[in-house]
Design a protein around this motif. Structure first.
Motif, PDB file in Angstrom:
ATOM      1  N   MET A 116      16.527   1.183  -3.056  1.00  0.00           N
ATOM      2  CA  MET A 116      15.264   0.932  -2.393  1.00  0.00           C
ATOM      3  C   MET A 116      14.213   1.848  -2.976  1.00  0.00           C
ATOM      4  SD  MET A 116      16.189   2.959   1.145  1.00  0.00           S
ATOM      5  CE  MET A 116      14.749   2.573   2.018  1.00  0.00           C
ATOM      6  N   GLY A 117      12.855   1.447  -2.643  1.00  0.00           N
ATOM      7  CA  GLY A 117      11.700   2.021  -3.328  1.00  0.00           C
ATOM      8  C   GLY A 117      11.296   3.313  -2.315  1.00  0.00           C
ATOM      9  N   SER A 118      10.341   4.175  -2.859  1.00  0.00           N
ATOM     10  CA  SER A 118       9.936   5.011  -1.802  1.00  0.00           C
ATOM     11  C   SER A 118       8.333   5.267  -2.508  1.00  0.00           C
ATOM     12  CB  SER A 118      10.704   6.625  -2.166  1.00  0.00           C
ATOM     13  OG  SER A 118       9.870   7.523  -1.487  1.00  0.00           O
ATOM     14  N   ALA A 119       7.657   5.650  -1.496  1.00  0.00           N
ATOM     15  CA  ALA A 119       6.146   5.823  -1.563  1.00  0.00           C
ATOM     16  C   ALA A 119       5.734   7.171  -2.145  1.00  0.00           C
ATOM     17  CB  ALA A 119       5.438   5.024  -0.510  1.00  0.00           C
ATOM     18  N   GLY A 120       6.760   7.906  -1.920  1.00  0.00           N
ATOM     19  CA  GLY A 120       6.464   9.466  -2.023  1.00  0.00           C
ATOM     20  C   GLY A 120       5.087   9.875  -1.533  1.00  0.00           C
ATOM     21  N   ARG A 121       4.920   9.435  -0.210  1.00  0.00           N
ATOM     22  CA  ARG A 121       3.798   9.864   0.566  1.00  0.00           C
ATOM     23  C   ARG A 121       3.721  11.497   0.790  1.00  0.00           C
ATOM     24  NH1 ARG A 121       4.782   5.342   3.056  1.00  0.00           N
ATOM     25  NH2 ARG A 121       3.373   3.585   2.992  1.00  0.00           N
ATOM     26  N   SER A 122       2.545  12.194   1.020  1.00  0.00           N
ATOM     27  CA  SER A 122       2.599  13.146   1.415  1.00  0.00           C
ATOM     28  C   SER A 122       1.556  13.440   2.661  1.00  0.00           C
ATOM     29  CB  SER A 122       2.440  14.149   0.246  1.00  0.00           C
ATOM     30  OG  SER A 122       1.229  14.148  -0.335  1.00  0.00           O
ATOM     31  N   GLY A 123       1.485  14.904   2.980  1.00  0.00           N
ATOM     32  CA  GLY A 123       0.287  15.084   4.009  1.00  0.00           C
ATOM     33  C   GLY A 123       0.399  14.297   5.210  1.00  0.00           C
ATOM     34  N   ILE A 124      -0.891  13.870   5.593  1.00  0.00           N
ATOM     35  CA  ILE A 124      -1.123  13.201   7.008  1.00  0.00           C
ATOM     36  C   ILE A 124      -0.259  11.879   7.024  1.00  0.00           C
ATOM     37  CG2 ILE A 124      -2.922  12.077   8.231  1.00  0.00           C
ATOM     38  CD1 ILE A 124      -4.717  14.135   7.404  1.00  0.00           C
ATOM     39  N   ALA A 127       3.199  12.487   7.771  1.00  0.00           N
ATOM     40  CA  ALA A 127       3.331  12.960   9.167  1.00  0.00           C
ATOM     41  C   ALA A 127       3.347  11.639   9.949  1.00  0.00           C
ATOM     42  CB  ALA A 127       2.132  13.781   9.493  1.00  0.00           C
ATOM     43  N   LEU A 128       2.354  10.469   9.628  1.00  0.00           N
ATOM     44  CA  LEU A 128       1.993   9.421  10.586  1.00  0.00           C
ATOM     45  C   LEU A 128       3.373   8.400  10.341  1.00  0.00           C
ATOM     46  CD1 LEU A 128      -1.574   8.761  10.186  1.00  0.00           C
ATOM     47  CD2 LEU A 128      -0.596   9.217  12.151  1.00  0.00           C
ATOM     48  N   LEU A 129       4.042   8.375   9.393  1.00  0.00           N
ATOM     49  CA  LEU A 129       4.890   7.386   8.888  1.00  0.00           C
ATOM     50  C   LEU A 129       6.324   8.113   8.663  1.00  0.00           C
ATOM     51  CD1 LEU A 129       3.155   5.049   6.598  1.00  0.00           C
ATOM     52  CD2 LEU A 129       3.674   4.809   8.963  1.00  0.00           C
ATOM     53  N   GLY A 130       6.527   8.980   8.085  1.00  0.00           N
ATOM     54  CA  GLY A 130       7.898   9.618   7.662  1.00  0.00           C
ATOM     55  C   GLY A 130       8.283   8.607   6.534  1.00  0.00           C
ATOM     56  N   SER A 131       9.350   8.980   5.984  1.00  0.00           N
ATOM     57  CA  SER A 131       9.741   8.181   4.789  1.00  0.00           C
ATOM     58  C   SER A 131      11.382   7.459   5.311  1.00  0.00           C
ATOM     59  CB  SER A 131      10.219   9.199   3.819  1.00  0.00           C
ATOM     60  OG  SER A 131      11.026   8.458   2.861  1.00  0.00           O
ATOM     61  N   VAL A 132      11.244   6.064   5.010  1.00  0.00           N
ATOM     62  CA  VAL A 132      12.275   5.367   5.594  1.00  0.00           C
ATOM     63  C   VAL A 132      13.472   5.681   4.448  1.00  0.00           C
ATOM     64  CG1 VAL A 132      13.128   3.019   5.570  1.00  0.00           C
ATOM     65  CG2 VAL A 132      10.861   3.399   6.297  1.00  0.00           C
ATOM     66  N   ALA A 133      13.162   6.167   3.465  1.00  0.00           N
ATOM     67  CA  ALA A 133      14.218   6.207   2.278  1.00  0.00           C
ATOM     68  C   ALA A 133      14.762   7.429   2.521  1.00  0.00           C
ATOM     69  CB  ALA A 133      13.558   6.351   0.755  1.00  0.00           C
ATOM     70  N   GLU A 134      14.229   8.335   2.950  1.00  0.00           N
ATOM     71  CA  GLU A 134      14.740   9.772   3.448  1.00  0.00           C
ATOM     72  C   GLU A 134      15.905   9.294   4.691  1.00  0.00           C
ATOM     73  OE1 GLU A 134      11.971  13.204   3.519  1.00  0.00           O
ATOM     74  OE2 GLU A 134      13.126  13.899   5.220  1.00  0.00           O
TER      75      GLU A 134
END
Lengths: 154, 556
Positions: A116-124, A127-134
């Protein structure tokens, strides 16, 4: 080694980025690929409204043509690419919380690799979404391959 | 409005931290979260197998919980106590609208079967501009409506937690935002039904306890409060039951009409009808919903009477504005006392603290359930109608989630800021959002469902006219005076004819006329839209589960 590979997809660039990796592995091992679209009930809740979650739970997905199209487009994209490479692709749509549904599907259908892919989001945004991959890493017992969207930047 | 200024006297409600009531509230919140979580993890097994639907009674309870806010729970009793006969207009207005919904709209919306209220406007008036205006209005309605809820939460926090009103607003708003944005599924129908049961029990236990302890009522306080009402009128205040003593006949009518039509134009009320199992369930849900709502509304007038008597002559030795001689009668009680009257009544009857706490917790439950529904309607207007439909058609679920949750956060912050210094009483704030819903949405919903020749130009012109009238009226007699410090309305004449609370009496006929005239002079809607409308009100009931769009497509 790998006979059944699961590709969870939401039709986004992030998810599609992982598809090539998954299909490549599938081709090498002669594995069957399952493309899974999870209708995220939390997303439905804030975007279409809570009543629509109830509708899904009631089994009225047939009344929601827009959602159906979105889901079919996403899995269909994987199927198309798979066809080009001679890989058999099974398409599925389920609803719930993505990581739980990915875990459930993996167990139920005897998947032995999740790509699966990961967007590698950080910060806000994180916090708003979390990581599905994780979260998926934590809920499934089979190997999970995470393809970060930013791989080329580095 | 009737808000005398008291400099020394603040509030009769016994402030200060109370352990048992605080635990009641925390326990209640945990219960909601727990139920929300339980139903959230329960997987959706098969998307295509129908037949697991909830019935009309449960749906009716959900309608009730969504509907009954702090304005119903606290505000209506306040308005009846301080304005007597005029306040009864709120009870009439907030229930009668369901008849119009039942007869003209519930089943018809079920046949349309889309997702949000702006979806209806956008599809029916085949215009993205119309969808945009509808989404904007949805956001404004959610905001104005939620301010009243924030205010109610602040008052109850003062009593239960002993914090200042301001801190109370901020704390409870933060909890609500976290609750809705992070737990999700809060409004799942089962959870809403449970919220209804909790809030109605809290309300009725308080009412019965006061009635029994004072020897005023036994089984049905609703109809047993006659002698007390008479006593209240004779001994304390004749104006209480005198029609049109506080406000004119015109104002009363304008208010009632606004509330009735506003009920039929509220986005968060209508979306429930999209998803029920079939038309029959849509109709019966409305009937049950009305019954469950009335259980509370009938009680508000009784609370006002009991509360009025106790405020003038408390059992417990609390100082009220009347006993301190700061007001001649309970009808001049300060706004904060009025809005806390339901809990205050129980306290003044010298009931145990936990019972007062339970009643206050019920108010918080009511505010929370409704605010959650409003925030969701705002987030879907932003994420689905504006972001996805107008801006980025291929937005993924994750993107919609970011937009939705950000909207909830922003609207929560904005609500809290305005609620710190609310421009009007709880009931009045909420009435304003009804006036907006009535002027902007009711005409496009009604004509959209029933008149196939209403065109996109007509719909857009009508909504813009509605926005102009309803926003203008509120700016004139509430917003501008409030924020510029000017006493009274900008234009008194205008405020008399088109009051901010009741702009629909003038506004709705004007908007109807605008839609009809503009539709007649512009090109007819396309044939598929006309067929859609015909399907929505055709006397031939459609097959179960078939939405209007499918049926229209089948005709080809």
């Amino acid at each position: 080694m790998y006979e059944k590979i699961l590709i969870p997809t939401d039709g986004s660039e992030v998810a599609e980025n992982a598809v090539t990796h998954a299909l490549d592995v599938a081709e090498k091992y002669g594995a069957e690929v399952h493309a899974l679209y999870v209708i995220d009930v939390d997303a439905v809740d804030v975007s279409l409204g809570t009543e629509q979650v109830q509708r899904l739970k009631d089994g009225h997905f047939d009344e929601m043509p827009e959602l159906q199209t979105e889901a079919r487009d996403a899995t269909g994209h994987v199927a198309e690419q798979g066809e080009g490479m001679g890989v058999e692709v099974v398409e599925s749509v389920v609803a719930g919380q993505p990581h739980r549904q990915i875990g459930r599907y993996t167990e139920k259908n005897g998947m032995d690799l999740v790509v699966m892919g990961s967007a590698g989001r950080s910060g806000i945004r994180r916090a708003l979404l979390g990581s599905v991959a994780e979260r998926t890493l934590r809920t499934t017992r089979v190997p999970v391959m995470v393809v970060d969207i930013h791989e080329d930047d580095e | 409005m009737i808000e005398p200024v008291f400099l020394e006297y603040t509030n009769a409600l016994d402030e200060g931290f109370k352990l048992v009531p605080a635990l009641t509230i925390v326990g209640m919140m945990l219960l909601f979260l727990g139920i929300g979580f339980f139903f959230r993890v329960a997987a959706v097994d098969d998307l295509w197998v129908a037949g697991r639907s909830i019935g009309s009674i449960e749906n009716g309870m959900a309608i009730g919980a969504n509907w009954m806010s702090a304005a119903s729970y606290l505000g209506v009793a306040a308005l009846i106590a301080t304005a007597g006969y005029y306040g009864v207009g709120f009870v009439v207005g907030w229930t009668t609208g369901y008849f119009i919904l039942l007869i003209f709209m519930a089943a018809q919306f079920r046949r349309f079967g889309k997702y949000t209220a702006p979806d209806f406007v956008g599809d029916r008036f085949y215009s993205d501009r119309a969808r945009g205006i509808a989404a904007f209005t949805t956001l404004v309605i959610a905001l104005v409506y939620a301010i009243g809820q924030g205010s109610g939460m602040g008052l109850m926090a003062e009593y239960i937690l002993g914090v200042s009103y301001e801190a109370g607003v901020i704390v409870f708003m933060a909890v609500t935002v976290a609750y809705v944005a992070l737990s999700g599924m809060l409004g799942a129908t089962k959870n809403m039904a449970i919220q209804y049961v909790i809030l109605i029990l809290a309300f009725l236990i308080g009412l019965y306890a006061v009635g029994l302890s004072q020897g005023w009522s036994t089984v049905l306080p609703y109809i047993e409060a006659g002698p007390e009402t008479a006593q209240l009128i004779d001994a304390f205040h004749a104006e209480f039951a005198e029609p049109f003593a506080v406000n004119s006949f015109y104002m009363w009518t304008a208010l009632v009409v606004s509330l009735i039509l506003g009920t039929c134009g509220l986005p968060h009320v209508l979306v429930r009808f999209y998803t029920v199992d079939n038309e029959r369930t849509a109709r019966w849900s409305t009937v049950w919903g009305l019954f469950f709502i009335c259980l509370l509304y009938w009680g508000t007038a009784t609370y006002a009477v009991f509360g009025g008597l106790l405020y003038s002559d408390p059992v417990q030795d609390t100082d009220t504005a009347v006993t301190l001689g700061e007001a001649d009668s309970f009808m001049q009680m300060p706004g904060a006392d009025g809005d806390a009257l339901v809990a205050l009544t129980v306290q003044l009857a010298d009931m145990p603290e936990w019972l007062v706490g339970l009643v206050a917790a019920g108010a918080v439950a009511a505010a929370l359930a409704t605010t959650a529904g409003l925030f969701i309607s705002a987030s879907s207007a932003a994420a689905h109608d504006i972001y996805t439909n107008l801006y980025k058609t291929d937005a993924t679920q994750r993107e919609q989630m970011i937009v939705g949750r950000t909207t909830i956060l922003l609207i929560g912050v904005l609500t809290a800021i305005i609620a710190l210094n609310p421009p009007a009483l709880i009931g009045e704030m909420v009435a304003m959002s009804f006036a907006i819903a009535a002027c902007v949405f009711f005409p496009v919903f009604f004509l959209g469902l029933w008149w196939e020749n209403a065109t996109q130009e007509g719909g857009i012109a009508g909504m813009l006219a509605g926005i102009l009238i309803s926003f203008g009226a509120i700016a004139n007699d509430t917003a501008i005076p409030m924020y510029t410090g000017v006493e009274g309305a900008v234009s008194t004449e205008l405020a008399t004819i088109v009051p901010g609370l009741g702009s629909a009496l003038v506004g709705v006929p004007v908007v109807f006329a605008v839609i009809i005239v503009v539709s007649l002079v512009t090109e007819n809607p396309p044939e598929d839209v006309k067929r859609l409308v015909r399907q929505c009100h055709s006397p031939e009931p459609m097959e179960k589960l078939q939405s209007a769009e499918d049926a229209a497509a089948d005709d080809d």
